[in-house]
Design a protein around this motif. Structure first.
Motif, short mmCIF file in Angstrom:
data_model
loop_
_atom_site.label_atom_id
_atom_site.label_comp_id
_atom_site.label_asym_id
_atom_site.label_seq_id
_atom_site.Cartn_x
_atom_site.Cartn_y
_atom_site.Cartn_z
N TYR A 193 10.47 0.58 4.50
CA TYR A 193 10.92 -0.50 5.38
C TYR A 193 9.74 -1.30 5.92
CZ TYR A 193 15.87 0.61 5.33
OH TYR A 193 17.17 0.76 4.93
N ILE A 202 11.69 7.11 5.04
CA ILE A 202 11.94 5.70 4.70
C ILE A 202 10.97 4.74 5.38
CG2 ILE A 202 14.40 6.16 4.34
CD1 ILE A 202 14.93 4.81 7.05
N HIS A 226 20.47 0.89 10.42
CA HIS A 226 21.49 1.92 10.20
C HIS A 226 21.17 3.22 10.93
CE1 HIS A 226 18.43 2.95 7.15
NE2 HIS A 226 18.92 4.18 7.19
N PRO A 264 15.28 -0.51 9.93
CA PRO A 264 16.41 0.33 9.51
C PRO A 264 17.49 0.42 10.59
CG PRO A 264 14.58 1.73 10.19
CD PRO A 264 14.08 0.29 10.25
#
Length: 392
Positions: free
Chosen positions: A47, A43, A56, A54
């Motif tokens: 991002y 990811i 999370h 991120p």
């Protein structure tokens, strides 16, 4: 065509530096490296492109129990450095978040807080239930922050009132704490204050249009009559000299970041070179490309060698400010050449984030500058070897 895993020296540990780690520390390094590959790499470009962090993933980092590997967990500085390099090899934005929380912020509390303050703050900080950042740079005070700090702190009974501005403070838009360095108007000394970001008068606004570390939420901070309890004034942070206890270590950390960036550039460039065909053959078969790849790897290995020695000095307790300054200057200088060569190997594709090299190339520019510019760190080392300061 050979896949990267089938290439010789697939991990680019050409001089076997990782073999210096004992088995339990090498296993720890591999656990963290595997987590980064599985969770962050897929990811990271997305991002970075959106200029979002991120958040999370923070609980996952907490489960890895990575904060304060040396002081809290008793691991070597060599492992801590190699972990930093491994994280930045995957994504410098994520690495900057972790190094900021672990080194600058947590390190400041470990080195400069009282025992009562440590007991109150560190459990949540170690567990990442609370995250924090370090705020010293100002809009008009970067290299001159020692004498140019304009953020003020005024004692008012059992509280302090802070006013001023800070700039380039990474991830301060979502962190729970910001460690603010402000000048005490009573004695003119720069002191450290733990500020909760929910405090009235505190605001953080993301700096737009950045080309490096785009996932890091670098922000402008404004402190307007922010009231801080006296308990939140770090007991051992009473002059700018006290910050050197922290910066000596974190400059070394940035050296490891630059090692990771060089390995990232080498990974991308070598994979591209063995897969990209021109004139009927892989470009890795051309002499000029091989020379550039070898130069990239040589820079990375020379940088690793310097950082390994610095880690040994840290473990022995004999490192000095000029040691980390020299290392930060030299290794980031090597990094700049390495990522430039890598970008060139990819040709036009080197300016597309889709091929990752453009992201690595841009992120390296931030690492070259922060934690003391190349010029400032060079002058710290120059003062050490001549006995003459040449800062102005």
């Amino acid at each position: 065509m050979s896949s990267p895993a089938e290439l010789p020296y697939a991990d680019a540990d050409f001089l076997y530096f990782e073999r210096l780690l004992p088995a339990h520390e090498l296993a720890r390094l591999n656990t963290i490296r595997d987590w980064m590959e599985a969770n962050v790499r897929p990811i990271a470009r997305e991002y970075w492109g959106r200029s979002e962090f991120p958040v999370h993933l923070i609980p996952g980092v907490a489960e890895l129990d990575m904060v304060s590997p040396v002081r809290r967990q008793g691991h070597s500085h060599l492992l801590a450095g190699m972990v930093t390099a491994a994280i930045h090899r995957v994504d410098a934005s994520f690495g900057t978040f972790f190094s900021g929380h672990d080194g600058l912020f947590t390190g400041s509390i470990e080195l400069l807080a009282s025992e009562e303050q440590k007991a109150a703050w560190l459990p949540d900080i170690y567990a990442l239930r609370k995250t924090g950042v370090f705020a010293i740079t100002e809009p008009l005070a970067g290299s001159d922050v020692a004498g140019g700090t304009t953020t003020t702190a005024v004692r008012d009974g059992d509280h302090w009132i802070l006013n001023g501005e800070k700039r380039w403070i990474g991830n301060s838009t979502f962190s729970d704490y910001v460690l603010v360095w402000a000048k005490d108007t009573a004695d003119g000394q720069v002191k450290g204050f733990l500020v909760e970001t929910s405090t009235p008068g505190f605001s953080a606004t993301v700096i737009e249009n950045r080309i490096a570390l785009r996932a890091v939420q670098n922000a402008d901070i404004v402190l307007a009559d922010v009231v801080v309890p006296h308990f939140n004034k770090l007991a051992g942070a009473n002059s700018f000299r006290d910050t050197n206890k922290v910066l000596k270590t974190t400059r070394a950390t940035v050296g490891w970041q630059a090692v990771g960036m060089q390995l990232a550039a080498f990974d991308v460039a070598r994979k591209y070179a063995v897969e990209r065909r021109q004139f009927g053959r892989p470009i890795a078969g051309f002499q000029l490309i091989q020379e550039q790849l070898v130069t990239m790897l040589s820079n990375a290995q020379a940088s690793m060698g310097m950082m390994v020695r610095l880690a040994q000095l840290e473990d022995a307790g004999t490192t000095r400010n000029e040691h980390s300054a020299l290392a930060k200057a030299f290794v980031t200088k090597c990094m700049r050449e390495t990522v430039a060569l890598g970008r060139g190997i990819l040709g036009g594709n080197g300016i597309s984030v889709d091929y990752e090299m453009a992201k690595v190339f841009c992120d390296a520019e931030a690492i070259y500058t922060y934690e003391g510019t190349y010029e400032i760190n060079t002058l710290v080392a120059g003062r050490a070897i001549t006995g003459i300061a040449a800062f102005v």
